[in-house]
Design a protein around this motif. Structure first.
Motif, PDB file in Angstrom:
ATOM      1  N   MET A   1      11.605  -1.801  -8.815  1.00  0.00           N
ATOM      2  CA  MET A   1      10.788  -1.297  -7.729  1.00  0.00           C
ATOM      3  C   MET A   1      10.485  -2.376  -6.704  1.00  0.00           C
ATOM      4  SD  MET A   1       7.995   1.283  -9.307  1.00  0.00           S
ATOM      5  CE  MET A   1       6.882  -0.058  -9.504  1.00  0.00           C
ATOM      6  N   GLY A   2      10.295  -3.568  -7.131  1.00  0.00           N
ATOM      7  CA  GLY A   2       9.972  -4.646  -6.211  1.00  0.00           C
ATOM      8  C   GLY A   2       8.924  -5.565  -6.808  1.00  0.00           C
ATOM      9  N   ASN A   3       8.908  -6.770  -6.332  1.00  0.00           N
ATOM     10  CA  ASN A   3       7.994  -7.774  -6.839  1.00  0.00           C
ATOM     11  C   ASN A   3       6.620  -7.589  -6.217  1.00  0.00           C
ATOM     12  OD1 ASN A   3       6.674 -10.070  -7.702  1.00  0.00           O
ATOM     13  ND2 ASN A   3       8.337 -11.443  -7.175  1.00  0.00           N
ATOM     14  N   THR A   4       5.609  -7.459  -7.043  1.00  0.00           N
ATOM     15  CA  THR A   4       4.228  -7.348  -6.550  1.00  0.00           C
ATOM     16  C   THR A   4       3.447  -8.619  -6.864  1.00  0.00           C
ATOM     17  OG1 THR A   4       3.525  -6.232  -8.577  1.00  0.00           O
ATOM     18  CG2 THR A   4       4.170  -4.823  -6.720  1.00  0.00           C
ATOM     19  N   HIS A   5       4.176  -9.686  -7.227  1.00  0.00           N
ATOM     20  CA  HIS A   5       3.586 -11.009  -7.453  1.00  0.00           C
ATOM     21  C   HIS A   5       2.415 -10.959  -8.426  1.00  0.00           C
ATOM     22  CE1 HIS A   5       6.232 -12.490  -4.347  1.00  0.00           C
ATOM     23  NE2 HIS A   5       5.845 -11.471  -3.607  1.00  0.00           N
ATOM     24  N   GLN A   6       2.621 -10.224  -9.522  1.00  0.00           N
ATOM     25  CA  GLN A   6       1.650 -10.093 -10.610  1.00  0.00           C
ATOM     26  C   GLN A   6       0.298  -9.546 -10.140  1.00  0.00           C
ATOM     27  OE1 GLN A   6       1.680 -13.992 -12.449  1.00  0.00           O
ATOM     28  NE2 GLN A   6       3.619 -13.570 -13.442  1.00  0.00           N
ATOM     29  N   ASP A   7       0.334  -8.722  -9.108  1.00  0.00           N
ATOM     30  CA  ASP A   7      -0.881  -8.073  -8.595  1.00  0.00           C
ATOM     31  C   ASP A   7      -0.925  -6.658  -9.158  1.00  0.00           C
ATOM     32  OD1 ASP A   7      -2.761  -6.619  -7.139  1.00  0.00           O
ATOM     33  OD2 ASP A   7      -2.296  -7.629  -5.256  1.00  0.00           O
ATOM     34  N   PRO A   8      -1.779  -6.405 -10.152  1.00  0.00           N
ATOM     35  CA  PRO A   8      -1.787  -5.084 -10.792  1.00  0.00           C
ATOM     36  C   PRO A   8      -2.139  -3.944  -9.847  1.00  0.00           C
ATOM     37  CG  PRO A   8      -3.509  -6.498 -11.720  1.00  0.00           C
ATOM     38  CD  PRO A   8      -2.727  -7.317 -10.761  1.00  0.00           C
ATOM     39  N   GLU A   9      -2.985  -4.174  -8.880  1.00  0.00           N
ATOM     40  CA  GLU A   9      -3.328  -3.113  -7.922  1.00  0.00           C
ATOM     41  C   GLU A   9      -2.149  -2.793  -7.018  1.00  0.00           C
ATOM     42  OE1 GLU A   9      -6.914  -4.191  -5.880  1.00  0.00           O
ATOM     43  OE2 GLU A   9      -8.076  -4.239  -7.737  1.00  0.00           O
ATOM     44  N   ALA A  10      -1.443  -3.817  -6.564  1.00  0.00           N
ATOM     45  CA  ALA A  10      -0.256  -3.589  -5.731  1.00  0.00           C
ATOM     46  C   ALA A  10       0.820  -2.858  -6.526  1.00  0.00           C
ATOM     47  CB  ALA A  10       0.282  -4.916  -5.188  1.00  0.00           C
ATOM     48  N   PHE A  11       0.981  -3.230  -7.790  1.00  0.00           N
ATOM     49  CA  PHE A  11       1.955  -2.546  -8.634  1.00  0.00           C
ATOM     50  C   PHE A  11       1.596  -1.079  -8.797  1.00  0.00           C
ATOM     51  CE2 PHE A  11       3.150  -0.863 -12.759  1.00  0.00           C
ATOM     52  CZ  PHE A  11       4.525  -0.952 -12.674  1.00  0.00           C
TER      53      PHE A  11
END
Length: 57
Positions: A1-11
């Motif tokens: 899906m794409g990298n959300t840089h370990q941001d759970p809300e963005a994921f």
């Protein structure tokens, strides 16, 4: 899906968008062409949704 840089809300937002804008309205036979990896169909990827949600990326 794409990298959300370990941001759970963005994921969570990205996964929700993918589910509502791609998986919900389109049939399993729909081909998708990811930015990396091989071409696939939504039907082949649909079983992965719970796994993506569980692992958080």
């Amino acid at each position: 899906m794409g990298n959300t840089h370990q941001d759970p809300e963005a994921f969570a937002r990205l996964l929700a968008d993918v589910e509502t804008k791609l998986f919900a309205p389109l049939p399993d036979e729909t081909w998708v062409y990811p930015g990396h990896g091989g071409d696939t169909t939504l039907g082949a990827e649909r079983p992965q949704l719970p796994l993506w949600r569980e692992r958080g990326w």
